[in-house]
Design a protein around this motif. Structure first.
Motif, PDB file in Angstrom:
ATOM      1  N   ALA A  34      29.926  -2.158 -49.675  1.00 51.68           N
ATOM      2  CA  ALA A  34      29.006  -3.022 -48.937  1.00 51.68           C
ATOM      3  C   ALA A  34      28.307  -2.207 -47.868  1.00 51.68           C
ATOM      4  CB  ALA A  34      29.762  -4.198 -48.311  1.00 51.68           C
ATOM      5  N   TRP A  35      27.161  -2.710 -47.377  1.00 55.48           N
ATOM      6  CA  TRP A  35      26.403  -2.041 -46.332  1.00 55.48           C
ATOM      7  C   TRP A  35      25.507  -3.071 -45.659  1.00 55.48           C
ATOM      8  CZ3 TRP A  35      25.822  -1.808 -51.497  1.00 55.48           C
ATOM      9  CH2 TRP A  35      24.595  -2.201 -52.056  1.00 55.48           C
ATOM     10  N   ASN A  36      25.094  -2.788 -44.427  1.00 59.03           N
ATOM     11  CA  ASN A  36      24.148  -3.682 -43.782  1.00 59.03           C
ATOM     12  C   ASN A  36      22.724  -3.185 -44.022  1.00 59.03           C
ATOM     13  OD1 ASN A  36      23.950  -1.540 -41.981  1.00 59.03           O
ATOM     14  ND2 ASN A  36      24.882  -2.630 -40.261  1.00 59.03           N
ATOM     15  N   ARG A  37      21.751  -3.978 -43.586  1.00 60.98           N
ATOM     16  CA  ARG A  37      20.355  -3.640 -43.869  1.00 60.98           C
ATOM     17  C   ARG A  37      19.980  -2.290 -43.286  1.00 60.98           C
ATOM     18  NH1 ARG A  37      15.673  -4.358 -40.935  1.00 60.98           N
ATOM     19  NH2 ARG A  37      13.742  -4.370 -42.173  1.00 60.98           N
ATOM     20  N   LEU A  38      20.378  -2.023 -42.035  1.00 60.86           N
ATOM     21  CA  LEU A  38      20.020  -0.761 -41.411  1.00 60.86           C
ATOM     22  C   LEU A  38      20.685   0.413 -42.135  1.00 60.86           C
ATOM     23  CD1 LEU A  38      18.370   0.475 -39.170  1.00 60.86           C
ATOM     24  CD2 LEU A  38      20.293   0.155 -37.611  1.00 60.86           C
ATOM     25  N   GLY A  39      21.896   0.203 -42.617  1.00 60.71           N
ATOM     26  CA  GLY A  39      22.540   1.242 -43.409  1.00 60.71           C
ATOM     27  C   GLY A  39      21.744   1.569 -44.655  1.00 60.71           C
ATOM     28  N   GLY A  40      21.215   0.531 -45.304  1.00 64.34           N
ATOM     29  CA  GLY A  40      20.400   0.751 -46.493  1.00 64.34           C
ATOM     30  C   GLY A  40      19.099   1.470 -46.203  1.00 64.34           C
ATOM     31  N   LEU A  41      18.594   1.336 -44.976  1.00 66.65           N
ATOM     32  CA  LEU A  41      17.321   1.967 -44.634  1.00 66.65           C
ATOM     33  C   LEU A  41      17.460   3.454 -44.344  1.00 66.65           C
ATOM     34  CD1 LEU A  41      15.729  -0.783 -42.354  1.00 66.65           C
ATOM     35  CD2 LEU A  41      15.341  -0.353 -44.789  1.00 66.65           C
ATOM     36  N   VAL A  42      18.676   3.923 -44.081  1.00 67.15           N
ATOM     37  CA  VAL A  42      18.864   5.353 -43.817  1.00 67.15           C
ATOM     38  C   VAL A  42      19.592   6.041 -44.973  1.00 67.15           C
ATOM     39  CG1 VAL A  42      18.895   5.008 -41.329  1.00 67.15           C
ATOM     40  CG2 VAL A  42      21.053   5.009 -42.575  1.00 67.15           C
ATOM     41  N   SER A  43      19.741   5.329 -46.081  1.00 62.85           N
ATOM     42  CA  SER A  43      20.460   5.878 -47.226  1.00 62.85           C
ATOM     43  C   SER A  43      19.625   5.682 -48.482  1.00 62.85           C
ATOM     44  CB  SER A  43      21.815   5.174 -47.362  1.00 62.85           C
ATOM     45  OG  SER A  43      22.541   5.676 -48.454  1.00 62.85           O
ATOM     46  N   PHE A  44      20.239   5.937 -49.624  1.00 59.98           N
ATOM     47  CA  PHE A  44      19.576   5.678 -50.895  1.00 59.98           C
ATOM     48  C   PHE A  44      19.370   4.180 -51.079  1.00 59.98           C
ATOM     49  CE2 PHE A  44      21.979   9.634 -51.559  1.00 59.98           C
ATOM     50  CZ  PHE A  44      20.958  10.470 -51.982  1.00 59.98           C
ATOM     51  N   ASP A  45      18.514   3.810 -52.011  1.00 63.24           N
ATOM     52  CA  ASP A  45      18.303   2.401 -52.334  1.00 63.24           C
ATOM     53  C   ASP A  45      19.492   1.922 -53.148  1.00 63.24           C
ATOM     54  OD1 ASP A  45      17.419  -0.100 -52.880  1.00 63.24           O
ATOM     55  OD2 ASP A  45      15.687   0.505 -54.075  1.00 63.24           O
ATOM     56  N   LEU A  46      20.559   1.579 -52.446  1.00 65.86           N
ATOM     57  CA  LEU A  46      21.814   1.240 -53.123  1.00 65.86           C
ATOM     58  C   LEU A  46      21.692  -0.019 -53.964  1.00 65.86           C
ATOM     59  CD1 LEU A  46      24.245   2.053 -50.181  1.00 65.86           C
ATOM     60  CD2 LEU A  46      23.836   3.416 -52.234  1.00 65.86           C
ATOM     61  N   ALA A  47      20.828  -0.936 -53.567  1.00 64.30           N
ATOM     62  CA  ALA A  47      20.658  -2.165 -54.339  1.00 64.30           C
ATOM     63  C   ALA A  47      20.119  -1.874 -55.738  1.00 64.30           C
ATOM     64  CB  ALA A  47      19.737  -3.132 -53.605  1.00 64.30           C
ATOM     65  N   ALA A  48      19.416  -0.747 -55.889  1.00 71.12           N
ATOM     66  CA  ALA A  48      18.854  -0.393 -57.192  1.00 71.12           C
ATOM     67  C   ALA A  48      19.806   0.442 -58.037  1.00 71.12           C
ATOM     68  CB  ALA A  48      17.544   0.373 -56.993  1.00 71.12           C
ATOM     69  N   VAL A  49      20.943   0.811 -57.456  1.00 74.77           N
ATOM     70  CA  VAL A  49      21.931   1.608 -58.182  1.00 74.77           C
ATOM     71  C   VAL A  49      22.927   0.674 -58.858  1.00 74.77           C
ATOM     72  CG1 VAL A  49      23.777   3.317 -57.936  1.00 74.77           C
ATOM     73  CG2 VAL A  49      21.702   3.510 -56.541  1.00 74.77           C
ATOM     74  N   PRO A  50      23.221   0.850 -60.144  1.00 79.74           N
ATOM     75  CA  PRO A  50      24.247   0.016 -60.794  1.00 79.74           C
ATOM     76  C   PRO A  50      25.554   0.052 -60.006  1.00 79.74           C
ATOM     77  CG  PRO A  50      23.107   1.346 -62.420  1.00 79.74           C
ATOM     78  CD  PRO A  50      22.640   1.825 -61.078  1.00 79.74           C
ATOM     79  N   GLU A  51      26.225  -1.075 -59.949  1.00 83.44           N
ATOM     80  CA  GLU A  51      27.417  -1.173 -59.117  1.00 83.44           C
ATOM     81  C   GLU A  51      28.431  -0.081 -59.417  1.00 83.44           C
ATOM     82  OE1 GLU A  51      29.710  -4.981 -57.651  1.00 83.44           O
ATOM     83  OE2 GLU A  51      30.487  -4.397 -59.625  1.00 83.44           O
ATOM     84  N   ALA A  52      28.637   0.235 -60.675  1.00 86.65           N
ATOM     85  CA  ALA A  52      29.634   1.239 -61.049  1.00 86.65           C
ATOM     86  C   ALA A  52      29.278   2.630 -60.545  1.00 86.65           C
ATOM     87  CB  ALA A  52      29.799   1.269 -62.564  1.00 86.65           C
ATOM     88  N   ASP A  53      28.002   2.847 -60.203  1.00 84.78           N
ATOM     89  CA  ASP A  53      27.555   4.167 -59.751  1.00 84.78           C
ATOM     90  C   ASP A  53      27.344   4.233 -58.250  1.00 84.78           C
ATOM     91  OD1 ASP A  53      27.574   4.906 -62.396  1.00 84.78           O
ATOM     92  OD2 ASP A  53      25.446   4.509 -62.692  1.00 84.78           O
ATOM     93  N   ARG A  54      27.666   3.153 -57.534  1.00 87.04           N
ATOM     94  CA  ARG A  54      27.543   3.172 -56.073  1.00 87.04           C
ATOM     95  C   ARG A  54      28.765   3.872 -55.494  1.00 87.04           C
ATOM     96  NH1 ARG A  54      26.130  -3.175 -55.584  1.00 87.04           N
ATOM     97  NH2 ARG A  54      24.056  -3.098 -56.566  1.00 87.04           N
ATOM     98  N   ASN A  55      28.646   5.158 -55.443  1.00 87.87           N
ATOM     99  CA  ASN A  55      29.774   6.000 -55.031  1.00 87.87           C
ATOM    100  C   ASN A  55      29.222   7.181 -54.249  1.00 87.87           C
ATOM    101  OD1 ASN A  55      31.500   8.580 -55.722  1.00 87.87           O
ATOM    102  ND2 ASN A  55      32.894   6.830 -55.836  1.00 87.87           N
ATOM    103  N   ALA A  56      29.784   7.447 -53.086  1.00 92.21           N
ATOM    104  CA  ALA A  56      29.242   8.488 -52.208  1.00 92.21           C
ATOM    105  C   ALA A  56      29.275   9.864 -52.873  1.00 92.21           C
ATOM    106  CB  ALA A  56      30.012   8.510 -50.903  1.00 92.21           C
TER     107      ALA A  56
END
Length: 291
Positions: A135-157
């Motif tokens: 999980a992440w907050n909106r500001l976290g998403g703005l300084v990182s990759f577009d995690l919402a567009a990454v398949p859940e299984a591939d959301r890995n640092a």
């Protein structure tokens, strides 16, 4: 985990090789050293155990190794606390937790509420086993990759760090980040050798020469705090300080927050990002990437 030899073997060899005999007051000996670092007999001497017993331990052939013996080896090899814990985990399988073979871990509503409460000023993420981004907050998403567009299984640092083509451009200190990421992943592997951690590590061993190079170094650390630079395409370079906070109620989950000192350009940039009603996210992992 997929290894050609017991995990303890490569780990102890690497720690022996990292030590300077002269710095430990050991004599050079009458014969030239054939390997870097300490010999097995020197580690055994420093640990106060027989050479035969140490050899069996290093080769993964010694059952039921006692805590005092492992403590003595840790002292002899000058292991850090994280390395000491890893040694205990790989030497004593009964201590190791079973890998998660079930559904992906979920974040409690109360933790999500905390993420949202931090949103105006603090980028924040929740990581799960094997460095999955849960999980992440909106500001976290703005300084990182577009995690919402990454398949859940591939959301890995780790997967994003080593397999995303833009990772090195996003992180100016990518080499240091990669080293820390692998060392944290190895610490996790010591605790949970099967399940998700095995899947992530095997994918990276197959598809990333950089990951293989760092993995073979056998470094082990627990990431609890540090700094990270991000090269943002809209607001420029961000100098962030992170803290990793364990969530005791949620096994294997941690909250990671990123902050900037007041009055700095980074603090101003975070306020600028938070004030934007919408912002194109940073690149997602491309379709077809080997993850």
């Amino acid at each position: 985990m997929r290894h050609a030899e017991p995990e303890i073997n490569a780990f102890l060899k690497s720690r022996r090789a990292a030590l300077d005999p002269a710095a430990l007051g050991l004599p050079a000996g009458s014969t030239r050293r054939r390997v870097r670092g300490l010999r097995r007999e020197e580690v055994a001497q420093l640990a106060g155990i027989s050479v035969d017993y140490y050899t069996r331990i290093e080769q993964g052939r010694a059952p039921a190794i006692s805590d005092p013996v492992l403590d003595a080896i840790a002292r002899a090899l000058r292991l850090t606390p994280a390395e000491h814990t890893y040694l205990r985990n790989v030497a004593q399988p009964r201590r190791r937790q079973r890998g998660d073979q079930g559904p992906r871990a979920r974040v409690r509503p109360q933790v999500r509420q905390l993420l949202d409460a931090l949103d105006d000023t603090v980028p924040a993420f929740v990581y799960g086993p094997a460095l999955d981004i849960l999980a992440w907050n909106r500001l976290g998403g703005l300084v990182s990759f577009d995690l919402a567009a990454v398949p859940e299984a591939d959301r890995n640092a780790a997967l994003l760090t080593f397999l995303h083509p833009d990772a090195k451009a996003l992180h100016p200190d990518w080499e240091r980040l990669a080293e820390e990421m692998v060392a944290a992943l190895r610490a996790e592997a010591g605790r949970r050798p099967q399940g998700r951690i095995s899947e992530v590590a095997c994918r990276l061993l197959d598809h990333s020469p950089d990951f293989r190079r760092h993995w073979e170094a056998q470094a082990v650390t627990e990431r609890t705090s540090g700094t990270k630079r991000v090269r943002h395409p809209l607001v420029g370079e961000l100098d962030l300080t992170y803290e990793v906070l364990a969530l005791p109620t949620d096994e294997g989950q941690v909250l990671c927050t990123y902050t900037a000192r007041r009055g700095t350009r980074t603090a101003e940039a975070l306020r600028e990002l938070a004030a934007l009603p919408a912002l194109p996210a940073l690149p997602a992992l491309p379709a077809g990437a080997p993850v």
